[in-house]
Motif scaffolding. Structure first.
Motif, PDB file in Angstrom:
ATOM      1  N   LEU A   1       0.838  -1.322   0.164  1.00 17.19           N
ATOM      2  CA  LEU A   1       0.021  -0.080  -0.004  1.00 17.19           C
ATOM      3  C   LEU A   1       0.897   1.247  -0.042  1.00 17.19           C
ATOM      4  CD1 LEU A   1      -2.724   1.314   0.454  1.00 17.19           C
ATOM      5  CD2 LEU A   1      -2.732   1.001   2.655  1.00 17.19           C
ATOM      6  N   LEU A   2       1.959   1.354   0.746  1.00 16.19           N
ATOM      7  CA  LEU A   2       2.952   2.336   0.920  1.00 16.19           C
ATOM      8  C   LEU A   2       3.543   2.632  -0.667  1.00 16.19           C
ATOM      9  CD1 LEU A   2       4.409   4.430   2.771  1.00 16.19           C
ATOM     10  CD2 LEU A   2       5.849   3.038   3.043  1.00 16.19           C
ATOM     11  N   PHE A   3       3.667   1.473  -1.258  1.00 15.35           N
ATOM     12  CA  PHE A   3       4.393   1.573  -2.653  1.00 15.35           C
ATOM     13  C   PHE A   3       3.330   1.995  -3.503  1.00 15.35           C
ATOM     14  CE2 PHE A   3       7.204  -2.412  -1.688  1.00 15.35           C
ATOM     15  CZ  PHE A   3       8.106  -1.590  -1.155  1.00 15.35           C
ATOM     16  N   ALA A   4       1.997   2.258  -3.313  1.00 15.94           N
ATOM     17  CA  ALA A   4       1.113   2.843  -4.093  1.00 15.94           C
ATOM     18  C   ALA A   4       1.089   4.384  -4.088  1.00 15.94           C
ATOM     19  CB  ALA A   4      -0.179   2.259  -4.195  1.00 15.94           C
ATOM     20  N   ILE A   5       1.315   4.525  -2.853  1.00 21.54           N
ATOM     21  CA  ILE A   5       1.457   6.189  -2.407  1.00 21.54           C
ATOM     22  C   ILE A   5       2.723   6.542  -3.030  1.00 21.54           C
ATOM     23  CG2 ILE A   5       1.696   7.736  -0.536  1.00 21.54           C
ATOM     24  CD1 ILE A   5      -1.080   5.994  -0.425  1.00 21.54           C
ATOM     25  N   TYR A   6       3.685   5.891  -2.932  1.00 21.96           N
ATOM     26  CA  TYR A   6       4.986   6.581  -3.708  1.00 21.96           C
ATOM     27  C   TYR A   6       4.695   6.701  -5.095  1.00 21.96           C
ATOM     28  CZ  TYR A   6       8.657   5.497   0.022  1.00 21.96           C
ATOM     29  OH  TYR A   6       9.243   5.545   1.295  1.00 21.96           O
ATOM     30  N   GLY A   7       3.787   5.873  -5.764  1.00 21.37           N
ATOM     31  CA  GLY A   7       3.612   6.030  -7.399  1.00 21.37           C
ATOM     32  C   GLY A   7       2.923   7.227  -7.565  1.00 21.37           C
ATOM     33  N   ILE A   8       1.982   7.639  -6.362  1.00 18.68           N
ATOM     34  CA  ILE A   8       1.250   8.953  -6.804  1.00 18.68           C
ATOM     35  C   ILE A   8       2.034  10.063  -6.463  1.00 18.68           C
ATOM     36  CG2 ILE A   8      -0.698  10.066  -5.678  1.00 18.68           C
ATOM     37  CD1 ILE A   8      -2.070   7.470  -5.105  1.00 18.68           C
ATOM     38  N   LEU A   9       2.993   9.991  -5.475  1.00 17.78           N
ATOM     39  CA  LEU A   9       3.675  11.140  -5.171  1.00 17.78           C
ATOM     40  C   LEU A   9       4.840  11.328  -6.467  1.00 17.78           C
ATOM     41  CD1 LEU A   9       4.355  10.590  -1.502  1.00 17.78           C
ATOM     42  CD2 LEU A   9       3.087  12.496  -2.450  1.00 17.78           C
ATOM     43  N   PHE A  10       5.335  10.129  -7.149  1.00 19.09           N
ATOM     44  CA  PHE A  10       6.166  10.160  -8.358  1.00 19.09           C
ATOM     45  C   PHE A  10       5.607  10.946  -9.247  1.00 19.09           C
ATOM     46  CE2 PHE A  10       8.405   6.123  -6.918  1.00 19.09           C
ATOM     47  CZ  PHE A  10       9.135   6.672  -6.301  1.00 19.09           C
ATOM     48  N   ALA A  11       4.111  10.633  -9.603  1.00 18.98           N
ATOM     49  CA  ALA A  11       3.310  11.409 -10.564  1.00 18.98           C
ATOM     50  C   ALA A  11       3.185  12.895 -10.516  1.00 18.98           C
ATOM     51  CB  ALA A  11       2.127  10.693 -10.755  1.00 18.98           C
ATOM     52  N   ILE A  12       3.073  13.251  -9.205  1.00 14.78           N
ATOM     53  CA  ILE A  12       3.111  14.639  -8.780  1.00 14.78           C
ATOM     54  C   ILE A  12       4.423  15.278  -8.995  1.00 14.78           C
ATOM     55  CG2 ILE A  12       2.527  16.323  -6.723  1.00 14.78           C
ATOM     56  CD1 ILE A  12       0.696  14.298  -5.407  1.00 14.78           C
ATOM     57  N   TYR A  13       5.542  14.640  -8.471  1.00 12.56           N
ATOM     58  CA  TYR A  13       6.906  15.410  -8.481  1.00 12.56           C
ATOM     59  C   TYR A  13       7.334  15.288  -9.824  1.00 12.56           C
ATOM     60  CZ  TYR A  13      11.739  15.864  -7.953  1.00 12.56           C
ATOM     61  OH  TYR A  13      13.258  16.141  -7.914  1.00 12.56           O
ATOM     62  N   GLN A  14       7.156  14.261 -10.866  1.00 12.37           N
ATOM     63  CA  GLN A  14       7.779  14.350 -12.238  1.00 12.37           C
ATOM     64  C   GLN A  14       6.842  13.446 -13.105  1.00 12.37           C
ATOM     65  OE1 GLN A  14      11.729  13.445 -12.654  1.00 12.37           O
ATOM     66  NE2 GLN A  14      11.799  13.289 -14.711  1.00 12.37           N
ATOM     67  N   PRO A  15       5.364  14.441 -13.743  1.00 11.34           N
ATOM     68  CA  PRO A  15       4.684  13.808 -14.383  1.00 11.34           C
ATOM     69  C   PRO A  15       5.152  13.525 -16.116  1.00 11.34           C
ATOM     70  CG  PRO A  15       4.367  16.093 -14.182  1.00 11.34           C
ATOM     71  CD  PRO A  15       5.603  15.618 -13.301  1.00 11.34           C
ATOM     72  N   GLY A  16       4.609  12.644 -16.588  1.00 12.27           N
ATOM     73  CA  GLY A  16       4.986  12.452 -18.073  1.00 12.27           C
ATOM     74  C   GLY A  16       6.145  11.676 -18.280  1.00 12.27           C
ATOM     75  N   LEU A  17       6.408  10.790 -17.488  1.00 10.22           N
ATOM     76  CA  LEU A  17       7.627   9.723 -17.582  1.00 10.22           C
ATOM     77  C   LEU A  17       6.971   8.674 -18.728  1.00 10.22           C
ATOM     78  CD1 LEU A  17       8.889   8.785 -14.176  1.00 10.22           C
ATOM     79  CD2 LEU A  17       9.942  10.481 -15.783  1.00 10.22           C
ATOM     80  N   LYS A  18       7.978   8.158 -19.651  1.00  6.31           N
ATOM     81  CA  LYS A  18       7.529   7.320 -20.629  1.00  6.31           C
ATOM     82  C   LYS A  18       7.184   5.962 -19.996  1.00  6.31           C
ATOM     83  CE  LYS A  18       9.205   5.877 -25.061  1.00  6.31           C
ATOM     84  NZ  LYS A  18      10.144   5.815 -26.329  1.00  6.31           N
ATOM     85  N   ASP A  19       8.389   5.483 -19.242  1.00  4.50           N
ATOM     86  CA  ASP A  19       7.964   4.211 -18.601  1.00  4.50           C
ATOM     87  C   ASP A  19       7.945   4.336 -17.123  1.00  4.50           C
ATOM     88  OD1 ASP A  19       8.378   1.895 -17.527  1.00  4.50           O
ATOM     89  OD2 ASP A  19      10.131   1.297 -18.568  1.00  4.50           O
TER      90      ASP A  19
END
Length: 583
Positions: free
Chosen positions: A279-297
């Motif tokens: 569950l914590l890893f999913a929170i990380y993924g959401i924060l990654f999207a906020i910090y650096q959107p638009g990653l190809k992979d």
């Protein structure tokens, strides 16, 4: 800078490698004397070590990559890539008693105890392939992380991990794995799970940024996403894990390292903690999207983001923790594959009556072959999601004969064969139809075929098991009674098995019985079966072989507790996210 990493971070990673190689190669190799040592670490470890070992082996880093990557795209629903095993977790608790009491070193041999050697050989082959797929998934996940942090490319990272894992598992198998996992489990629990969070939280903008992002993405906190993670995909993931999870060969070996049934149930509790960390890893993924959107992979988000926000020293600890996660799991799965292929296919089917030293050499060589094949598979499959869906589809129908074999006396070899063949044939048919209709290759067909393949192959296997058992000839009554007597003999009371003439590998290693063929006392087996039948939940004459377990008063209350904890985790997560971000 060394390979794109600060020399302090590089030194921390090298120090970690030195400790792991010392413990794994020297200490593990020195303590490995028997096949039981190599395949189940002697089967003598208590609850705490069993818990740490299961947690370390279960958390492989690929969960962080695939869940974080999917959450980057679809939000909280990405958690189902590894929450799919959440409701299989109570099953691990329930089956811990049966698997620990089997007193053999691999699940293929457990399968043979109930059914036939030929079917067990087929299972061993499929299980060996699944182990290779999972190891490939582990090393690819860490490769995707390291490629964003170092000057190494993805395949160079994959082969570095492969060589290190091969070195220490070659030395001591599961004994080396368990000893190194005491360190690696603590690293996964404390460093991998939490060390990045405060740095990422600040850089992503904290609570205000999370609230704003939630408002812009109304489905962010839903447990299903109509485009990226549909309800049918969630159901297929859960069905595959619930039905097939117990047939995962590594689950058996994780349970078999424990010294008794109480310690063995830590397989369930260790996996529950893994779901919380997932569950914590999913929170990380959401924060990654906020910090650096638009990653190809998005699966590379961990490596890309970590390199930007973590200070020197902390980055080295996190890199070492990802290595720990991948290597602890890869080592376990490689040893499990060796148990399937060497301890079962080679020792019991192909080359019998060799000495222990011969089989230990063969087991060590197969560990190397397994990790090398896994590394080669990453040249064909470049997505963690594809690895997950391919492996789970293969697992989805394998557990049915195990459930029925333990619980239903009427289950027989006809039903088992119809179940396995029906499941395999249906899976291949579904994938073949997708390949034909979409004009694509096998790997490309994995994703679109996943949902129909799981539902169709599992249904075919279930129907085949029931019809075959009802219509087919019953199995040898003595073999059935021998199996159930073993299943209902608590650890520590092996003398009743000795007196019945039953010989099992762990009993031979413990010096309770000599090696060689069994001399079954038919009357003793009949007497023990009748004695155990008095404790059947549905009555002594019932064909349902589940017993009350009077020697384990904590067993069923513990099962209820872990079921409640799993349901509470889902409900609590849904409710809390609604209160914080939706309502």
């Amino acid at each position: 800078m060394i390979l794109g990493v600060h020399w302090i971070d590089f030194a921390i990673v090298m120090a970690y490698f030195a400790v792991v190689l010392y413990v794994g190669v020297y200490q593990g190799g020195r303590r490995t004397k028997t096949l039981g040592d190599f395949f189940v670490a002697g089967g003598k470890w208590g609850p705490l070590i069993s818990f740490i070992f299961v947690f370390a082996s279960a958390v492989a880093g690929n969960e962080a990559v695939v869940v974080g990557g999917q959450a980057y795209e679809s939000g909280l629903s990405g958690v189902w890539y590894w929450w799919s095993f959440l409701f299989a977790t109570p099953v691990y608790f329930l089956f811990s008693t049966y698997f620990r009491r089997a007193r053999v070193y691999n699940i293929a041999e457990f399968f043979e105890m109930r059914y036939t050697r030929s079917a067990s050989a087929l299972y061993a082959v499929i299980a060996g392939v699944i182990c290779i797929l999972f190891i490939g998934m582990f090393v690819l996940a860490i490769g995707k992380i390291l490629v964003g942090l170092t000057t190494l490319n993805q395949q160079q990272c994959v082969w570095i991990i492969t060589l290190i894992v091969g070195a220490y598992v070659f030395s001591g198998g599961m004994m080396s794995t368990l000893l190194t996992d005491v360190l690696q489990g603590l690293m996964c629990l404390f460093i991998l799970s939490f060390i990045l969070l405060p740095f990422l939280w600040v850089e992503a903008g904290g609570w205000d940024a999370l609230q704003q992002y939630s408002a812009e993405h109304p489905h962010l906190w839903d447990l299903a996403d109509p485009e990226k993670m549909t309800i049918w995909t969630v159901l297929a993931l859960n069905l595959s894990a619930l039905v097939g999870g117990i047939a995962a060969p590594w689950i058996y070996n994780w349970i078999a390292v424990s010294k008794n049934e109480r310690a063995a149930t830590q397989c369930g509790w260790g996996h529950l903690w893994k779901r919380i960390i997932t569950l914590l890893f999913a929170i990380y993924g959401i924060l990654f999207a906020i910090y650096q959107p638009g990653l190809k992979d998005p699966e590379q988000s961990w490596g890309i983001v970590m390199g930007k926000i973590l200070p020197v020293g902390v980055l080295g600890l996190l890199i070492a923790s990802f290595f720990a996660a991948a290597m602890s799991s890869a080592a376990t799965f490689a040893t499990t594959s060796s148990a399937m292929v060497i301890d079962y296919l080679y020792r019991r089917v192909l080359r019998r009556d060799k000495d222990t030293a011969h089989y230990l050499r063969a087991a060590r060589l197969w560990v190397l072959v397994t990790v090398l094949l896994a590394a080669l598979s990453t040249h064909c499959i470049d997505s963690i999601q594809d690895y997950v869906k391919l492996a789970l589809t293969l697992l989805s129908f394998l557990g049915i004969p195990i459930y029925f074999g333990v619980a239903w006396r009427r289950a027989n070899c006809t039903g088992m064969w119809m179940s396995l063949v029906g499941g395999i044939a249906t899976y291949l048919t579904v994938v073949g139809l997708v390949m034909a209709t979409q004009s694509c290759g096998f790997v490309a067909a994995i994703k679109p075929a996943f949902v129909p393949a799981v539902f169709c192959s599992t249904s075919a296997a279930l129907v085949g098991m029931i019809l075959g058992s009802l219509l087919g000839r019953g199995d040898d009554p003595l073999k059935l009674k021998r199996f159930h007597v073993i299943m209902h003999t608590p650890v520590g009371k092996e003398q009743r098995l000795v007196e019945a003439g039953i010989r099992l590998p762990s009993m031979i290693d413990a010096g309770l019985v000599p090696a060689g063929p069994e001399q079954i006392d038919v009357e003793a087996v009949e007497r023990l079966y009748e004695q155990d039948s008095r404790d059947k939940i549905f009555g002594a004459a019932s064909g349902i072989e589940l017993c009350r377990e009077p020697d384990l008063p904590w067993y069923f209350p513990g099962f209820i507790k872990i079921v409640f904890a799993c349901v509470a985790l889902v409900v609590g997560t849904w409710l809390l996210t609604r209160i914080l971000f939706v309502w």
